[in-house]
Design an enzyme around this catalytic site. Sequence first.
Site, PDB file in Angstrom:
ATOM      1  N   ASP B  10       1.030  23.215  23.238  1.00  5.28           N
ATOM      2  CA  ASP B  10       0.509  23.141  21.825  1.00  5.28           C
ATOM      3  C   ASP B  10       0.016  21.359  21.150  1.00  5.28           C
ATOM      4  O   ASP B  10       0.610  20.615  22.228  1.00  5.28           O
ATOM      5  CB  ASP B  10       2.444  22.975  20.809  1.00  5.28           C
ATOM      6  CG  ASP B  10       1.359  23.174  19.050  1.00  5.28           C
ATOM      7  OD1 ASP B  10      -0.096  23.668  18.962  1.00  5.28           O
ATOM      8  OD2 ASP B  10       2.021  22.591  18.764  1.00  5.28           O
ATOM      9  N   CYS B  73      -1.459  26.919  20.579  1.00  6.58           N
ATOM     10  CA  CYS B  73      -2.308  26.394  19.823  1.00  6.58           C
ATOM     11  C   CYS B  73      -3.268  26.755  19.232  1.00  6.58           C
ATOM     12  O   CYS B  73      -4.412  27.042  20.366  1.00  6.58           O
ATOM     13  CB  CYS B  73      -2.628  24.496  19.946  1.00  6.58           C
ATOM     14  SG  CYS B  73      -3.617  24.006  19.357  1.00  6.58           S
ATOM     15  N   CYS B 184      -2.103  29.611  12.194  1.00  2.00           N
ATOM     16  CA  CYS B 184      -2.402  28.231  12.726  1.00  2.00           C
ATOM     17  C   CYS B 184      -0.888  28.300  12.967  1.00  2.00           C
ATOM     18  O   CYS B 184      -0.685  28.960  12.313  1.00  2.00           O
ATOM     19  CB  CYS B 184      -2.818  27.464  11.729  1.00  2.00           C
ATOM     20  SG  CYS B 184      -2.003  25.321  12.329  1.00  2.00           S
ATOM     21  N   HIS B 186       1.582  26.520  12.105  1.00  2.00           N
ATOM     22  CA  HIS B 186       2.378  26.053  11.147  1.00  2.00           C
ATOM     23  C   HIS B 186       2.399  26.540  10.076  1.00  2.00           C
ATOM     24  O   HIS B 186       3.729  26.529   9.530  1.00  2.00           O
ATOM     25  CB  HIS B 186       1.031  24.663  10.723  1.00  2.00           C
ATOM     26  CG  HIS B 186       2.208  23.282  11.637  1.00  2.00           C
ATOM     27  ND1 HIS B 186       1.733  22.729  12.674  1.00  2.00           N
ATOM     28  CD2 HIS B 186       2.773  22.341  11.446  1.00  2.00           C
ATOM     29  CE1 HIS B 186       1.763  22.206  13.165  1.00  2.00           C
ATOM     30  NE2 HIS B 186       2.784  21.286  12.514  1.00  2.00           N
TER      31      HIS B 186
END
Lengths: 266, 266
Positions: B10, B73, B184, B186
């Site tokens: 990532d 990623c 994403c 996150h």
Amino acid sequence: MNDAPIGIFDSGIGGLTVARAIYERLPSERTIYFGDTARVPYGPKSPETVRRYSREILDWLLGQGVKAVVVACNTSTAHALEALRAASPVPVLGVIEPGSRAAVAAAPRGSIGVIGTAGTIASDAYGRAIRSLRPDATVVQQPCPLLVPLVEEGWFEHPASRLVAEEYLGPMRAARVEALVLGCTHYPLLKPLLAEVMGPGVTLVDSAEETARALAEVLAESGLAAPGGGPGTHRFVVSDDQPRFLQVGSRFLGERLTEAELVAVG
Amino acid sequence: MNDAPIGIFDSGIGGLTVARAIYERLPSERTIYFGDTARVPYGPKSPETVRRYSREILDWLLGQGVKAVVVACNTSTAHALEALRAASPVPVLGVIEPGSRAAVAAAPRGSIGVIGTAGTIASDAYGRAIRSLRPDATVVQQPCPLLVPLVEEGWFEHPASRLVAEEYLGPMRAARVEALVLGCTHYPLLKPLLAEVMGPGVTLVDSAEETARALAEVLAESGLAAPGGGPGTHRFVVSDDQPRFLQVGSRFLGERLTEAELVAVG
């Protein structure tokens, strides 16, 4: 007199607020602005990495024949200024000393607040610079990692930006700081909002203007100022993503950016 | 059977949500996680730069003898997956195909929303993957650059995070999407908040779990699965700033991270 260009560099776009202040104060000077857009942001990177990147850019600027270098990036100034000065045959100026001098002038007795990236605050570079000028100063520091992306989104007056500013500036208000240093080149674009959140009676210190003033002094004192006459030309160089630099950069520069060269460093 | 490790990489910390899903689904596998913390974030970087960085990490992982590589990623998957597959002797999986498959399953008729970094959204990689599975799909996409720094600040329930989510998700709500892809790594940490802002009846698709499922299939089909028995070991490697990786990474992994090696690539 010396008509060589001045080198200005930043981790990306934010340093354009410093470039703009230099253009206004020194309209006859030629400049080369280097934005390290391939490796932005420097804020969360280690001091060693920031020093290595800064040194690579210094070497590139020296190769372009600059007569002075302005480190228009707080994180880079915090971690790399000393190393760059030791390595450079031409004067190298950072943004932290000028900003700290202005803060001490604005708050000769009261506490001083400093906001910046995680790297700048962790380095305590502003704290050290301010205390070297005023040893009894109480310095309240706060990392504000959300302010850069808010500026890059252009949310200067968004209610979310206000909530973020209130959260970050709470400790500054509680400490009743007299001056607040905007210790990141992105922050001047949030100045109206930050001033409102801080309330009246607090001076917001923008390092860009102070740095341009310091540069003018250095050039005058060392006989390096441009002969004057015509207006200076401004060259822009980035390490990645020219389209975004031109688009977002125009906001920072306060005028339309139309051309940027792509150069690989490192 | 093959007891070589699986490589997971990532741009930084976020891919740990994918690593975690892989540990849960494939508890006997050994893994090496590479976080490119020196060059994070990839989101605003150009496709060429993201491809170059991704290729350097692939080469490093291959040098460690991995039997498969997971590109954890979204930005890297969007820009580099094809190039990495062409260059790799071992299977390479991205996060976009699995996420898109899950989105189409969750929204067989309605519109599908996708949120991600500027780079992921600009690439239209999710749009293309979703339309290849369901050509009539309406895909509503929105770049959300503020969500990553909000997650890294740990402001999962902060009123500012809610305002930001409401601003970004407004178009999704107006389009009445049936599924929202968290494009994403996150974003899964903001899942409760995003679900609340979207309201009931919208499925939030987390690519991490879907990617772990796809990896399990590939390993089983190609005879690459670990023999099983003991629990797998997990190695963590970063290109910069181990302390911050350990601190913030623990939040992503859901358990304490105690050790990360530092390796320079590029």
